[in-house]
Scaffold this motif. Structure first.
Motif, short mmCIF file in Angstrom:
data_model
loop_
_atom_site.label_atom_id
_atom_site.label_comp_id
_atom_site.label_asym_id
_atom_site.label_seq_id
_atom_site.Cartn_x
_atom_site.Cartn_y
_atom_site.Cartn_z
N ASP A 171 0.82 -1.21 0.00
CA ASP A 171 0.00 0.00 0.00
C ASP A 171 0.86 1.26 0.00
OD1 ASP A 171 -2.33 -1.52 0.02
OD2 ASP A 171 -2.47 -1.50 2.22
N LYS A 172 1.88 1.30 0.86
CA LYS A 172 2.77 2.47 0.91
C LYS A 172 3.49 2.67 -0.42
CE LYS A 172 5.41 3.27 4.41
NZ LYS A 172 6.37 3.10 5.52
N PHE A 173 3.94 1.57 -1.02
CA PHE A 173 4.65 1.65 -2.29
C PHE A 173 3.73 2.19 -3.39
CE2 PHE A 173 5.96 -0.47 -6.30
CZ PHE A 173 7.15 0.21 -6.48
N LEU A 174 2.50 1.70 -3.43
CA LEU A 174 1.56 2.15 -4.46
C LEU A 174 1.12 3.59 -4.25
CD1 LEU A 174 -0.63 -1.04 -4.89
CD2 LEU A 174 1.14 -0.18 -6.43
N GLN A 175 1.16 4.07 -3.01
CA GLN A 175 0.80 5.46 -2.70
C GLN A 175 1.98 6.42 -2.91
OE1 GLN A 175 -0.57 5.27 1.32
NE2 GLN A 175 -2.42 4.14 0.80
N LYS A 176 3.09 5.89 -3.41
CA LYS A 176 4.31 6.67 -3.69
C LYS A 176 4.93 7.26 -2.42
CE LYS A 176 2.91 7.76 -8.36
NZ LYS A 176 2.67 8.77 -9.36
N LYS A 177 4.75 6.56 -1.31
CA LYS A 177 5.40 6.98 -0.07
C LYS A 177 6.76 6.30 0.03
CE LYS A 177 1.15 7.85 2.46
NZ LYS A 177 0.34 7.51 3.62
N ASP A 178 7.60 6.79 0.91
CA ASP A 178 8.92 6.21 1.09
C ASP A 178 8.83 4.80 1.65
OD1 ASP A 178 10.12 8.51 0.19
OD2 ASP A 178 10.45 9.33 2.19
N VAL A 179 9.61 3.90 1.05
CA VAL A 179 9.70 2.52 1.55
C VAL A 179 11.18 2.15 1.64
CG1 VAL A 179 7.46 1.75 0.69
CG2 VAL A 179 9.45 1.55 -0.76
N ASN A 180 11.48 1.14 2.42
CA ASN A 180 12.86 0.67 2.55
C ASN A 180 13.34 0.06 1.25
OD1 ASN A 180 12.94 1.37 5.23
ND2 ASN A 180 12.33 -0.66 5.93
N ILE A 181 14.65 0.07 1.06
CA ILE A 181 15.23 -0.54 -0.13
C ILE A 181 14.98 -2.05 -0.12
CG2 ILE A 181 17.54 -0.85 0.83
CD1 ILE A 181 16.81 0.22 -2.75
N SER A 182 14.93 -2.65 1.07
CA SER A 182 14.67 -4.09 1.14
C SER A 182 13.26 -4.41 0.65
CB SER A 182 14.88 -4.62 2.56
OG SER A 182 13.98 -4.01 3.45
N THR A 183 12.31 -3.52 0.93
CA THR A 183 10.94 -3.70 0.44
C THR A 183 10.92 -3.62 -1.08
OG1 THR A 183 10.02 -2.75 2.46
CG2 THR A 183 8.59 -2.78 0.52
N LEU A 184 11.63 -2.66 -1.63
CA LEU A 184 11.72 -2.54 -3.09
C LEU A 184 12.32 -3.78 -3.71
CD1 LEU A 184 12.86 1.13 -3.80
CD2 LEU A 184 10.71 0.06 -4.42
#
Length: 74
Positions: free
Chosen positions: A41-54
């Motif tokens: 959800d955070k990734f799709l909302q263009k919010k900051d995510v950890n590099i490990s999540t990416l």
């Protein structure tokens, strides 16, 4: 290492047309990673995510693209 998050987001949105977020999360967890739906959800909302999540999302998307390309009935 460069991860194109815009392209990755578009590919993930395409996958969400045929799969649920929960299916994606369960698939990533089955590979032994810690992962939660709010990370998608955070990734799709263009919010900051950890590099490990990416990295986890990218690995999942690329693996699924490979399966669809070489095993169309999968």
């Amino acid at each position: 290492m460069y991860i194109n998050d815009y392209e990755l987001r578009e590919k993930l949105l395409e996958m969400l047309k045929t799969r649920s977020k929960n299916e994606i999360v369960q698939s990533i967890k089955a590979k032994g990673f810690k992962f939660h739906q709010f990370q998608i959800d955070k990734f799709l909302q263009k919010k900051d995510v950890n590099i490990s999540t990416l990295k986890k999302i990218e690995k999942y998307v690329l693996t699924e693209e490979y399966k669809e390309q070489f095993y169309p009935s999968y």
